[in-house]
Design an enzyme around this catalytic site. Structure first.
Site, mmCIF file in Angstrom:
data_model
loop_
_atom_site.group_PDB
_atom_site.id
_atom_site.type_symbol
_atom_site.label_atom_id
_atom_site.label_comp_id
_atom_site.label_asym_id
_atom_site.label_seq_id
_atom_site.Cartn_x
_atom_site.Cartn_y
_atom_site.Cartn_z
ATOM 1 N N TYR A 80 -25.721 32.802 99.503
ATOM 2 C CA TYR A 80 -25.953 33.996 100.305
ATOM 3 C C TYR A 80 -26.937 34.914 99.591
ATOM 4 O O TYR A 80 -26.877 35.056 98.366
ATOM 5 C CB TYR A 80 -24.671 34.808 100.486
ATOM 6 C CG TYR A 80 -23.444 34.088 100.940
ATOM 7 C CD1 TYR A 80 -23.015 34.168 102.246
ATOM 8 C CD2 TYR A 80 -22.664 33.359 100.023
ATOM 9 C CE1 TYR A 80 -21.853 33.538 102.664
ATOM 10 C CE2 TYR A 80 -21.502 32.723 100.424
ATOM 11 C CZ TYR A 80 -21.095 32.813 101.744
ATOM 12 O OH TYR A 80 -19.944 32.195 102.148
ATOM 13 N N HIS B 1 -20.692 39.123 107.949
ATOM 14 C CA HIS B 1 -20.494 40.279 107.078
ATOM 15 C C HIS B 1 -21.328 41.451 107.614
ATOM 16 O O HIS B 1 -22.062 42.099 106.881
ATOM 17 C CB HIS B 1 -20.917 39.957 105.643
ATOM 18 C CG HIS B 1 -20.122 38.870 105.006
ATOM 19 N ND1 HIS B 1 -20.583 38.136 103.933
ATOM 20 C CD2 HIS B 1 -18.884 38.385 105.276
ATOM 21 C CE1 HIS B 1 -19.664 37.250 103.581
ATOM 22 N NE2 HIS B 1 -18.625 37.379 104.391
ATOM 23 N N ASN C 247 -18.835 39.478 99.258
ATOM 24 C CA ASN C 247 -18.162 39.663 100.541
ATOM 25 C C ASN C 247 -17.652 41.100 100.637
ATOM 26 O O ASN C 247 -16.988 41.590 99.733
ATOM 27 C CB ASN C 247 -16.994 38.688 100.665
ATOM 28 C CG ASN C 247 -17.415 37.250 100.465
ATOM 29 O OD1 ASN C 247 -18.035 36.913 99.446
ATOM 30 N ND2 ASN C 247 -17.094 36.396 101.404
#
Length: 771
Positions: A626, A706, A748
């Site tokens: 990510y 997210h 996260n």
């Protein structure tokens, strides 16, 4: 047509169901029904059954009716409360007649036509210039393939759904149709909704008039439904949405002595919230799908996926706990950088330490969630750590040093508690529920805030038991939206707050439009803009030492017997942990002078594989990379004509340096594979290089879910909420959820979001002028 499944029998302690069936008499035919009128759409749903059997089988039929304004293009229901493996019935007007269809589905797709029920339209059905009414006899309608409903049940929760979008071919009962635009549940004591055989037979044959019923109640003969007469009690604070932002905020407000109503549009989740959806192997326990960490991967493969919001086109949890009840529970304590002014936060928010400490005290993290203290299925961690050690990474306990996020890795950390899903549901919600000044009400969908210019007076909901579905505030009371990046934005649009193009879509809707304030009171704010989400790419590998755990395929229905037994005995073992096993971070200086961070998550198994290699599926593992802090790409979310919440502009890799940085990070990950004998990359394989792999990657699968920034915090003219999270242009409307976060944190975001809620609650309580 998507109808949501019931999680459990309601009500339960500390929670109220918003709607309940009541008796009424239709003046056009004299039939006494039990049902509701959905206040959001003015649709009445009514049913009456023949008498219960004194011995043998109960009746298999009923008489029903739907009364709807023409704005309701079609209406449907499920008396079992479920779409999956349930009899679904829908109807709509066409050329002065009622067309109806019976459907059945085993997954969340357009249900197939279902044969078996015998439905007779009764004479008092009609279509006029404003409404349509369908009165019908439904025989062979209490059981169906794979299921049934109990007409003698003392507590049931049927589901209804409604659409403002017409079916494709109104003359054809087998027509295609798009997903409903709204839905709901209500409490129905089927056992009370019975009349004598003579009365029922008269009505079923098309007769009219009353007669002796098997229950004694007062009925009305002046309207087609019993109008709600109750006025809802006012509250100091109405909090909309029971995700992490809403639960923590509501707990802190009620702790301060304020009266708080927490409204959740979905139902219960974990066992302690009243949830009952569980695997067969857990029957006889209080453990639900949402309690057992090892069932995380099955959230995305279960055909009965009622927990996802069906009117939001990305994954969003509609149940108590919101996303924290269905996510992988990766829990990273925020760093100082996460709350820095360089990351978009106002200066007043940079001192997050005391709020993060309060969060940590209530909800500590763990990187060994099994109650025996052991780690299980750690082969993936071993292999990936070898890969990273060769690239200068160091091994740390990640939440011990939250500011260390460059060339570090460690075991995945979670907010599980005692081998079960923890989070705000297991902590903050429990202390809130113990207070008399707090109330959680489920299955209550907030449609819009009600306002007079800048002053919010309450919220309008789908609750048919109170006048107008309206929940008022006390003098100086406040509304706090915590419905998520998509949910809170949509409520603002429907309240006349946001860009004009979105509010005009609401204005064009025949149901939502009349609830808007006058256009002179619309507030033009950048709601839905500035949206960010981690772009993510999966790399799939094999290694001889890996146990892919059958790719998590059967964890819900048929996990290894020994693992299930171990978990049931002591909440220990493989099932006490979600699938991630290791996380790592690395900083990259971009060609534009901006530093971006890459996060990696390694887990056994793989979501999808594209390869020309033969491979052993039992040895698969995935590294998901990510991009997080520092990315420049932004998108936009909004609503469509059906008022469903949708991404309007995708936020992934819009900025070219974001893209080149992610490519570099992926290339670095795989560059050390030669130092790990036996490690083979199968997606992409040797027929595709990393650059082409990223260029051809399906953008829709880059979604990490997210989402932040749609109601960004900041200064007037550039943001939606101010430093106290109050919506600009209003006196008493606030937003506390991921939508106010201005930029992605290192990892996260749900840990950071909970710290945000702690700080926001303190700021709101300290703000003058409140209750």
């Amino acid at each position: 047509m998507l109808l949501r499944s019931l999680l459990g029998v309601l009500p339960f302690a500390g929670v109220a169901l918003s709607q309940a069936a009541m008796q009424y008499t239709d003046p056009d035919n004299g039939i006494t029904f039990w049902g509701i009128t959905d206040s959001a759409h003015s649709v009445t749903y009514g049913y009456v059954f023949p008498p219960l059997a004194t011995s043998g089988a109960n009746p298999t039929e009923y008489i029903g009716e739907i009364v709807a304004p023409l704005a309701s293009q079609w209406v449907g229901f499920s008396l079992s409360g479920s779409m999956i493996k349930s009899l679904l019935i829908a109807a709509w007007p066409n050329n002065g007649k009622i067309v109806f269809t019976t459907r059945y589905a085993t997954t969340n797709v357009l249900p197939d036509v279902y044969n078996g029920p015998i439905i007779t339209t009764l004479p008092s059905s009609m279509v006029n210039s404003t409404h349509w009414k369908w009165v019908f006899r439904c025989q062979n309608c209490t059981s169906w393939e794979g299921g049934s409903m109990d007409p003698g049940a003392a507590a049931a929760t049927p589901a209804w759904c409604q659409s403002t979008i017409a079916v494709d071919n109104p003359a054809d009962p087998a027509t295609s149709m798009v997903q409903h635009t709204d839905f709901g549940f209500y409490f129905f004591a089927f056992a009370s909704a019975h009349v004598s055989a003579s009365v029922y037979n008269n009505w079923a044959a098309g007769g009219t008039g009353g007669g002796s019923t098997t229950t004694t109640t007062t009925t009305t003969t002046t309207t087609t439904s019993t109008a709600p007469t109750a006025t809802a009690s006012p509250y100091d604070y109405i909090v909309v949405g029971s995700g992490p932002g809403g639960i923590i905020t509501a707990d802190r407000l009620s702790q301060a002595g304020k009266s708080v109503l927490l409204l959740e549009r979905g139902g219960p989740s974990t066992g302690e919230t009243g949830g009952t959806y569980q695997p067969n192997w857990a029957k006889g326990t209080n453990l639900t799908k949402f309690d057992v960490p090892g069932l995380f991967e099955s959230m995305f493969t279960d055909a009965n996926d009622f927990w996802w919001c069906k009117d939001i086109t990305v994954f969003a949890g509609c149940l108590v706990g919101g996303g924290t009840s269905v996510n992988g529970a990766l829990y990273w304590l925020p760093s100082d950088s996460d709350f820095s002014t360089s990351n978009g936060w106002p200066q007043a928010w940079t001192n997050h330490a005391q709020y993060t400490a309060a969060l940590k005290a209530r909800l500590p993290s763990t990187d060994h969630p099994s109650t025996d203290g052991k780690r299980y299925l750690e082969e993936t961690s071993v292999v990936v750590s070898k890969l990273l050690n060769n690239q200068g990474y160091r091994n740390i306990t990640i939440n011990d040093t939250p500011d260390s996020k460059d060339h570090v890795y460690g075991y995945s950390a979670y907010d599980f508690i005692a081998g079960k899903r923890g989070g705000p549901v297991a902590t903050y919600l429990q202390t809130a529920k113990a207070r008399k000044n707090f109330k959680l009400q489920i299955y209550t969908n907030v449609l819009n805030v009600v306002r007079n210019g800048s002053q919010i007076t309450g919220v309008k909901t789908n609750d048919t038991t109170v006048v107008g579905g309206f929940y008022p505030l006390n003098p100086n009371g406040r509304v706090i939206l915590s419905a998520g990046s998509y949910g809170s934005a949509r409520i603002l649009f429907r309240s006349g707050i946001g860009p004009t193009d979105m509010i005009n879509l609401v204005k064009s809707d025949p149901v939502a439009g009349p609830n808007l304030p006058p256009s002179s009171q619309w507030i033009n704010l950048p709601v839905g803009y500035n949206v960010s989400d981690n772009p993510s790419i999966n790399l799939v590998f094999t290694h001889p030492s890996i146990n892919s755990y059958d790719n998590w395929a059967n964890v819900f229905t048929n996990p290894p017997a020994a693992d299930a037994a171990q978990y049931l005995a002591s909440q220990s073992g493989i099932m006490a942990q979600a699938s991630p096993r290791l996380n790592f971070w690395r900083a990259y200086g971009g060609s534009d002078g901006v530093t971006r961070w890459l996060q990696g998550t390694a887990r056994p198994g793989a979501a999808s594989v594209t390869t020309s290699y033969p491979y052993n599926a039992t040895q698969m593992f995935t590294i998901t990379a990510y991009l997080s802090t520092g990315i420049k790409s932004r998108g936009r979310l909004g609503i469509n004509a059906g008022l469903n919440a949708v991404p309007l502009v995708n936020p992934w890799l819009v900025d070219p340096v974001d893209k080149s940085t992610l490519i570099t990070g992926l290339q670095d990950i795989v560059s050390g594979m030669s130092a790990v004998p036996g490690m083979v990359m199968i997606t992409p394989d040797n027929t595709t290089n990393i650059v082409d792999y990223v260029n051809n990657y399906d953008p829709s699968t880059m979604n990490s879910n997210h989402w932040v920034g749609s109601n960004i915090i900041g200064t007037a003219g550039k943001a939606v909420v101010d430093v106290n999270t109050k919506v600009f242009g209003t006196n008493n409307l606030f937003v506390v959820d991921a939508s106010i976060i201005p930029a992605l944190p290192y990892g996260n975001p749900h840990g950071m979001l909970m710290s945000v809620a702690e700080q926001a609650a303190a700021k709101i309580l300290a703000l003058s002028g409140g209750p």
